[in-house]
Design an enzyme around this catalytic site. Structure first.
Site, PDB file in Angstrom:
ATOM      1  N   HIS A   1       0.801  -1.229   0.000  1.00 34.35           N
ATOM      2  CA  HIS A   1       0.000   0.000   0.000  1.00 34.35           C
ATOM      3  C   HIS A   1       0.837   1.284   0.000  1.00 34.35           C
ATOM      4  O   HIS A   1       0.405   2.296  -0.533  1.00 34.35           O
ATOM      5  CB  HIS A   1      -1.013   0.006   1.166  1.00 34.35           C
ATOM      6  CG  HIS A   1      -0.445   0.423   2.480  1.00 34.35           C
ATOM      7  ND1 HIS A   1       0.318  -0.408   3.273  1.00 34.35           N
ATOM      8  CD2 HIS A   1      -0.512   1.593   3.168  1.00 34.35           C
ATOM      9  CE1 HIS A   1       0.682   0.229   4.362  1.00 34.35           C
ATOM     10  NE2 HIS A   1       0.187   1.445   4.342  1.00 34.35           N
ATOM     11  N   ASP A   2       2.018   1.242   0.590  1.00 36.18           N
ATOM     12  CA  ASP A   2       2.854   2.449   0.638  1.00 36.18           C
ATOM     13  C   ASP A   2       4.029   2.390  -0.333  1.00 36.18           C
ATOM     14  O   ASP A   2       5.015   3.127  -0.152  1.00 36.18           O
ATOM     15  CB  ASP A   2       3.393   2.666   2.068  1.00 36.18           C
ATOM     16  CG  ASP A   2       2.508   3.607   2.876  1.00 36.18           C
ATOM     17  OD1 ASP A   2       1.632   4.268   2.284  1.00 36.18           O
ATOM     18  OD2 ASP A   2       2.704   3.674   4.098  1.00 36.18           O
TER      19      ASP A   2
ATOM     20  N   LYS B   1       5.954   5.400  -1.491  1.00 35.91           N
ATOM     21  CA  LYS B   1       6.893   6.133  -0.616  1.00 35.91           C
ATOM     22  C   LYS B   1       8.342   5.899  -1.025  1.00 35.91           C
ATOM     23  O   LYS B   1       9.216   6.679  -0.660  1.00 35.91           O
ATOM     24  CB  LYS B   1       6.693   5.710   0.840  1.00 35.91           C
ATOM     25  CG  LYS B   1       5.497   6.378   1.485  1.00 35.91           C
ATOM     26  CD  LYS B   1       5.493   6.171   2.972  1.00 35.91           C
ATOM     27  CE  LYS B   1       4.296   6.844   3.608  1.00 35.91           C
ATOM     28  NZ  LYS B   1       4.074   6.348   4.985  1.00 35.91           N
TER      29      LYS B   1
ATOM     30  N   HIS C   1       2.396   9.956  -2.609  1.00 36.94           N
ATOM     31  CA  HIS C   1       2.754   8.530  -2.605  1.00 36.94           C
ATOM     32  C   HIS C   1       1.630   7.588  -3.069  1.00 36.94           C
ATOM     33  O   HIS C   1       1.912   6.591  -3.718  1.00 36.94           O
ATOM     34  CB  HIS C   1       3.376   8.098  -1.262  1.00 36.94           C
ATOM     35  CG  HIS C   1       2.413   7.853  -0.148  1.00 36.94           C
ATOM     36  ND1 HIS C   1       2.012   8.828   0.724  1.00 36.94           N
ATOM     37  CD2 HIS C   1       1.768   6.738   0.241  1.00 36.94           C
ATOM     38  CE1 HIS C   1       1.178   8.323   1.594  1.00 36.94           C
ATOM     39  NE2 HIS C   1       0.996   7.062   1.317  1.00 36.94           N
TER      40      HIS C   1
ATOM     41  N   HIS D   1      -5.919   4.539   0.056  1.00 38.63           N
ATOM     42  CA  HIS D   1      -5.921   4.318   1.520  1.00 38.63           C
ATOM     43  C   HIS D   1      -5.895   5.619   2.325  1.00 38.63           C
ATOM     44  O   HIS D   1      -6.124   5.595   3.536  1.00 38.63           O
ATOM     45  CB  HIS D   1      -4.796   3.353   1.951  1.00 38.63           C
ATOM     46  CG  HIS D   1      -3.404   3.884   1.778  1.00 38.63           C
ATOM     47  ND1 HIS D   1      -2.706   3.825   0.594  1.00 38.63           N
ATOM     48  CD2 HIS D   1      -2.562   4.485   2.660  1.00 38.63           C
ATOM     49  CE1 HIS D   1      -1.511   4.360   0.738  1.00 38.63           C
ATOM     50  NE2 HIS D   1      -1.394   4.770   1.994  1.00 38.63           N
ATOM     51  N   HIS D   2      -5.640   6.762   1.669  1.00 40.68           N
ATOM     52  CA  HIS D   2      -5.733   8.040   2.388  1.00 40.68           C
ATOM     53  C   HIS D   2      -7.000   8.822   2.028  1.00 40.68           C
ATOM     54  O   HIS D   2      -7.149   9.973   2.439  1.00 40.68           O
ATOM     55  CB  HIS D   2      -4.494   8.910   2.123  1.00 40.68           C
ATOM     56  CG  HIS D   2      -3.261   8.403   2.811  1.00 40.68           C
ATOM     57  ND1 HIS D   2      -3.066   8.521   4.173  1.00 40.68           N
ATOM     58  CD2 HIS D   2      -2.183   7.735   2.336  1.00 40.68           C
ATOM     59  CE1 HIS D   2      -1.898   7.962   4.495  1.00 40.68           C
ATOM     60  NE2 HIS D   2      -1.351   7.472   3.402  1.00 40.68           N
TER      61      HIS D   2
ATOM     62  N   ASP E   1      -4.110   1.571   8.916  1.00 42.84           N
ATOM     63  CA  ASP E   1      -2.930   2.382   8.588  1.00 42.84           C
ATOM     64  C   ASP E   1      -2.770   3.501   9.633  1.00 42.84           C
ATOM     65  O   ASP E   1      -1.682   3.726  10.179  1.00 42.84           O
ATOM     66  CB  ASP E   1      -3.123   2.978   7.185  1.00 42.84           C
ATOM     67  CG  ASP E   1      -1.990   3.897   6.758  1.00 42.84           C
ATOM     68  OD1 ASP E   1      -0.834   3.571   7.024  1.00 42.84           O
ATOM     69  OD2 ASP E   1      -2.280   4.947   6.148  1.00 42.84           O
TER      70      ASP E   1
HETATM   71 FE   LIG Z   1       0.211   5.802   3.050  1.00 39.06          FE
END
Ligand SMILES: [Fe+2]
Length: 320
Positions: free
Chosen positions: A189-190, A193, A218, A243-244, A272
């Site tokens: 998911h990240d 980044k 990201h 997810h954000h 998260d």
């Molecule tokens: Fe994230």
């Protein structure tokens, strides 16, 4: 007289030893934090039950290896994690410790390489292992928390979020296949980044406007990286991208309303935030579970799906 070790040791969990696998690394034991380390099991020996069991009974859960053997230790974990997980004598907590350690290690290496194909393949294999452990045992969050690391490295965060996502998906009634799909998506998911400047990710102070905008890129960067991959499902892709996002449209990168956010992304969004709040960050100490839950509760129905948040609260409160 047993050989002692001057210094330069790093701790490993007792759970990483099996009485049927020769570790190939000298393993040391310390009777107290200040005492000299003595050789517990030489590299070429099997750490038999006769040696391991008395220590476990005395509550010893940490052993040590020489810092220079770190690479060998990581190879040992990668080569043997499936066998360590299958060891019937290991408790569920120990198996999770093995899985957590392996996941962090493998993800760290894959993330560092930046090879997306390798990251996806490793995530699929690791998620299979972690779902297997969770499916076989009545895992509860506080057991899990006790074996997870809580630093702010991206690979640690993704490992923890993946475990939490599986627990929440299971609680919500998703079947085993979906749980595994979500576990993989959480590990990825990240991913975006990796393209953000490390100095911004680890800045030990509040971010300025430019830095905050950089961080907010990201999800889109992760989406771009994963969108062409045939081995990534739509739901996994949405976990990276959404997810954000928040139900009331206050999230990023798009500001989507709740009915356009994929359910897997909503699950990922809740755990998260919980994981980030309960882990050490460069600019603050970790929050305890109830304080972190109170923060999430402020976004009940506005930012976070109420039923999902209710289930997460239930999982955490069942044991605090
Ligand atoms: Fe994230």
């Amino acid at each position: 007289m047993q050989a002692t070790h001057p210094d330069g040791l790093i701790p490993i969990s007792m759970a990483m030893l099996s009485s049927s696998i020769v570790p190939g690394i000298d393993i040391y034991l310390k009777s107290s934090a200040d005492s000299a380390a003595v050789l517990f099991c030489p590299a070429e020996d099997l750490p038999s039950f006769k040696r391991i069991e008395p220590l476990a009974r005395e509550g010893v859960n940490k052993l040590f290896i020489d810092r220079s053997d770190r690479g060998k230790y990581q190879s040992y974990l990668r080569d043997n994690w499936e066998e360590l997980l299958a060891d019937e004598s290991q408790s569920a907590t120990n198996r999770m410790a093995v899985m957590s350690e392996v996941m962090r290690d493998v993800l760290n290496e894959e993330f560092t390489s930046g090879d997306t194909a390798g990251i996806v393949a490793a995530s699929q294999s690791l998620a299979r292992g972690s779902c297997q452990v969770i499916a076989q045992h009545p895992v509860v969050v506080n057991q899990l928390c006790s074996v997870l690391h809580h630093d702010y490295a991206t690979f640690t965060h993704c490992t923890n979020v993946s475990f939490y996502c599986v627990l929440l998906a299971r609680e919500l009634g998703f079947d085993a296949e979906v749980q595994e799909e979500i576990a993989v998506g959480a590990l990825l998911h990240d991913l975006g980044k990796l393209k953000i400047d490390e100095r911004i990710l680890t800045k030990p102070a509040r971010l300025d406007e430019f830095e905050f905008r950089e961080i907010q890129r990201h999800p889109s960067l992760g989406f771009e990286e994963l969108t062409m991959r045939p081995d990534v499902t739509y739901g996994q892709l949405m976990m990276a991208y959404q997810h954000h996002e928040r139900l009331d449209g206050s999230g990023y990168p798009v500001g989507l309303p709740g009915d356009e956010i994929h359910p897997y992304a909503k699950i990922c969004g809740i755990v998260d935030v919980y994981e980030a709040l309960t882990s050490q960050r460069p600019y603050r100490m970790p929050m305890n579970p109830s304080t972190a839950l109170a923060v999430l509760d402020k976004g009940d129905s506005t930012e976070f799906d109420s039923e999902m948040l209710h289930c997460w609260r239930h999982l955490i409160k069942a044991q605090t």
